[in-house]
Design a protein around this motif. Structure first.
Motif, mmCIF file in Angstrom:
data_model
loop_
_atom_site.group_PDB
_atom_site.id
_atom_site.type_symbol
_atom_site.label_atom_id
_atom_site.label_comp_id
_atom_site.label_asym_id
_atom_site.label_seq_id
_atom_site.Cartn_x
_atom_site.Cartn_y
_atom_site.Cartn_z
ATOM 1 N N LEU A 1 0.831 -1.211 0.000
ATOM 2 C CA LEU A 1 0.000 0.000 0.000
ATOM 3 C C LEU A 1 0.863 1.258 0.000
ATOM 4 O O LEU A 1 0.527 2.243 -0.662
ATOM 5 C CB LEU A 1 -0.945 -0.001 1.204
ATOM 6 N N TRP A 2 1.980 1.220 0.728
ATOM 7 C CA TRP A 2 2.895 2.364 0.724
ATOM 8 C C TRP A 2 3.457 2.586 -0.673
ATOM 9 O O TRP A 2 3.544 3.710 -1.149
ATOM 10 C CB TRP A 2 4.011 2.117 1.736
ATOM 11 N N LEU A 3 3.834 1.467 -1.372
ATOM 12 C CA LEU A 3 4.380 1.554 -2.715
ATOM 13 C C LEU A 3 3.330 2.064 -3.701
ATOM 14 O O LEU A 3 3.610 2.917 -4.544
ATOM 15 C CB LEU A 3 4.901 0.186 -3.158
ATOM 16 N N PHE A 4 2.091 1.563 -3.587
ATOM 17 C CA PHE A 4 1.000 2.043 -4.445
ATOM 18 C C PHE A 4 0.783 3.542 -4.255
ATOM 19 O O PHE A 4 0.595 4.283 -5.209
ATOM 20 C CB PHE A 4 -0.316 1.311 -4.137
ATOM 21 N N HIS A 5 0.786 3.975 -3.000
ATOM 22 C CA HIS A 5 0.576 5.392 -2.703
ATOM 23 C C HIS A 5 1.688 6.244 -3.300
ATOM 24 O O HIS A 5 1.439 7.300 -3.890
ATOM 25 C CB HIS A 5 0.496 5.579 -1.182
ATOM 26 N N LEU A 6 2.932 5.767 -3.160
ATOM 27 C CA LEU A 6 4.086 6.510 -3.688
ATOM 28 C C LEU A 6 4.012 6.629 -5.209
ATOM 29 O O LEU A 6 4.185 7.721 -5.764
ATOM 30 C CB LEU A 6 5.377 5.787 -3.274
ATOM 31 N N ILE A 7 3.707 5.520 -5.892
ATOM 32 C CA ILE A 7 3.640 5.534 -7.359
ATOM 33 C C ILE A 7 2.479 6.400 -7.826
ATOM 34 O O ILE A 7 2.617 7.201 -8.755
ATOM 35 C CB ILE A 7 3.528 4.091 -7.911
ATOM 36 N N THR A 8 1.318 6.254 -7.191
ATOM 37 C CA THR A 8 0.150 7.048 -7.587
ATOM 38 C C THR A 8 0.410 8.535 -7.400
ATOM 39 O O THR A 8 0.051 9.345 -8.255
ATOM 40 C CB THR A 8 -1.087 6.626 -6.761
ATOM 41 N N LYS A 9 1.065 8.898 -6.291
ATOM 42 C CA LYS A 9 1.373 10.305 -6.039
ATOM 43 C C LYS A 9 2.311 10.861 -7.115
ATOM 44 O O LYS A 9 2.102 11.967 -7.621
ATOM 45 C CB LYS A 9 1.989 10.450 -4.645
ATOM 46 N N GLN A 10 3.332 10.084 -7.490
ATOM 47 C CA GLN A 10 4.276 10.527 -8.517
ATOM 48 C C GLN A 10 3.594 10.658 -9.881
ATOM 49 O O GLN A 10 3.904 11.560 -10.655
ATOM 50 C CB GLN A 10 5.450 9.546 -8.623
ATOM 51 N N LEU A 11 2.684 9.716 -10.183
ATOM 52 C CA LEU A 11 2.001 9.751 -11.479
ATOM 53 C C LEU A 11 1.004 10.898 -11.580
ATOM 54 O O LEU A 11 0.851 11.515 -12.631
ATOM 55 C CB LEU A 11 1.256 8.431 -11.721
ATOM 56 N N MET A 12 0.312 11.174 -10.490
ATOM 57 C CA MET A 12 -0.797 12.125 -10.541
ATOM 58 C C MET A 12 -0.388 13.558 -10.239
ATOM 59 O O MET A 12 -1.158 14.476 -10.470
ATOM 60 C CB MET A 12 -1.902 11.708 -9.549
ATOM 61 N N MET A 13 0.819 13.777 -9.725
ATOM 62 C CA MET A 13 1.239 15.131 -9.363
ATOM 63 C C MET A 13 1.203 16.111 -10.542
ATOM 64 O O MET A 13 0.725 17.236 -10.397
ATOM 65 C CB MET A 13 2.635 15.084 -8.740
ATOM 66 N N PRO A 14 1.675 15.716 -11.746
ATOM 67 C CA PRO A 14 1.652 16.691 -12.849
ATOM 68 C C PRO A 14 0.264 16.913 -13.454
ATOM 69 O O PRO A 14 0.088 17.833 -14.243
ATOM 70 C CB PRO A 14 2.572 16.067 -13.914
ATOM 71 N N LEU A 15 -0.712 16.070 -13.100
ATOM 72 C CA LEU A 15 -2.034 16.158 -13.734
ATOM 73 C C LEU A 15 -2.984 17.038 -12.927
ATOM 74 O O LEU A 15 -2.841 17.172 -11.711
ATOM 75 C CB LEU A 15 -2.645 14.760 -13.880
ATOM 76 N N ASN A 16 -3.984 17.582 -13.618
ATOM 77 C CA ASN A 16 -5.021 18.334 -12.909
ATOM 78 C C ASN A 16 -6.034 17.357 -12.326
ATOM 79 O O ASN A 16 -5.942 16.149 -12.505
ATOM 80 C CB ASN A 16 -5.684 19.347 -13.852
ATOM 81 N N LYS A 17 -7.044 17.892 -11.633
ATOM 82 C CA LYS A 17 -8.017 17.037 -10.934
ATOM 83 C C LYS A 17 -8.766 16.126 -11.900
ATOM 84 O O LYS A 17 -9.109 14.995 -11.563
ATOM 85 C CB LYS A 17 -9.020 17.896 -10.160
ATOM 86 N N GLY A 18 -9.039 16.604 -13.112
ATOM 87 C CA GLY A 18 -9.762 15.786 -14.085
ATOM 88 C C GLY A 18 -8.980 14.564 -14.531
ATOM 89 O O GLY A 18 -9.569 13.540 -14.883
ATOM 90 N N GLY A 19 -7.660 14.664 -14.516
ATOM 91 C CA GLY A 19 -6.827 13.539 -14.930
ATOM 92 C C GLY A 19 -6.647 12.483 -13.868
ATOM 93 O O GLY A 19 -6.113 11.416 -14.143
ATOM 94 N N HIS A 20 -7.115 12.754 -12.639
ATOM 95 C CA HIS A 20 -6.926 11.808 -11.543
ATOM 96 C C HIS A 20 -7.778 10.559 -11.693
ATOM 97 O O HIS A 20 -7.558 9.581 -10.998
ATOM 98 C CB HIS A 20 -7.200 12.482 -10.205
#
Length: 201
Positions: free
Chosen positions: A48-67
């Protein structure tokens, strides 16, 4: 001799049955079974920690609609990571060294992003086909070139990825073959090639 190096990229078979599906489904065994609790042990905590880390890195450059793409992108990232890491183990097969698998992943994702861009921001998406400040006589030719470049992008990236993975695995096999061949003749050089192999891996 050369055929034996490239045999590692053929799909392994057992009793005439291709094992590609087994190697692609095996990473699913690494994921925890559903339970009424979120975290059942230390392994699921780490996951779960790894999933959270990867998701945070992937979603940081995107706006709310891209989440809303978070689930598919994270699951794709974890899938690719696990099958590529499993491919480094001895006597295993890496499915991503096959062009068919890379194209099967690349084409739908490219088409989804292309169609989503056309639907949500058509003027910006079509604006990429014509760079700003282009001379008027060059406009038709440039639009044709940019459209062709856009359409062959998944094929070009799939072939590049396959070639890079194939070259990497082939290099690892060549160095490991040199290590075993040099061990009885020149042990010192064999230790050096072993260290190079470990660094490469």
């Amino acid at each position: 001799m050369n055929l034996s190096f490239f045999d590692q990229f053929t799909s392994p078979c057992l009793l005439g049955i291709p094992l590609i599906m087994l190697s692609m489904l095996f990473p699913a065994l690494l994921f925890p079974t559903p339970d009424n609790r979120w975290i059942t042990n230390r392994f699921s905590t780490l996951q779960l920690w790894l999933f959270h880390l990867i998701t945070k890195q992937l979603m940081m450059p995107l706006n709310k609609g891209g989440h809303k793409w978070a689930l598919i992108l994270t699951s794709l990232m974890m899938f690719l990571l696990t099958i590529n890491l499993l491919g480094l183990l001895p006597y295993t097969f890496t499915p991503t060294t096959q062009l068919s698998m890379n194209m099967a992943l690349a084409f739908p994702l490219w088409l989804a992003t292309f169609l989503t861009g056309l639907r949500n921001q058509p003027s910006i998406s079509l604006g990429h086909l014509l760079p700003e400040g282009t001379p008027t006589p060059l406009i038709p030719a440039l639009i044709l070139i940019e459209t062709t470049s856009l359409l062959i992008r998944p094929l070009a990236l799939g072939v590049r990825l396959t070639a890079n993975l194939t070259a990497g695995h082939l290099l690892i096999q060549l160095i490991s073959t040199a290590t075993t061949a040099l061990l009885p003749i020149l042990p010192a050089v064999s230790v050096l090639t072993t260290s190079i192999l470990l660094l490469l891996t």
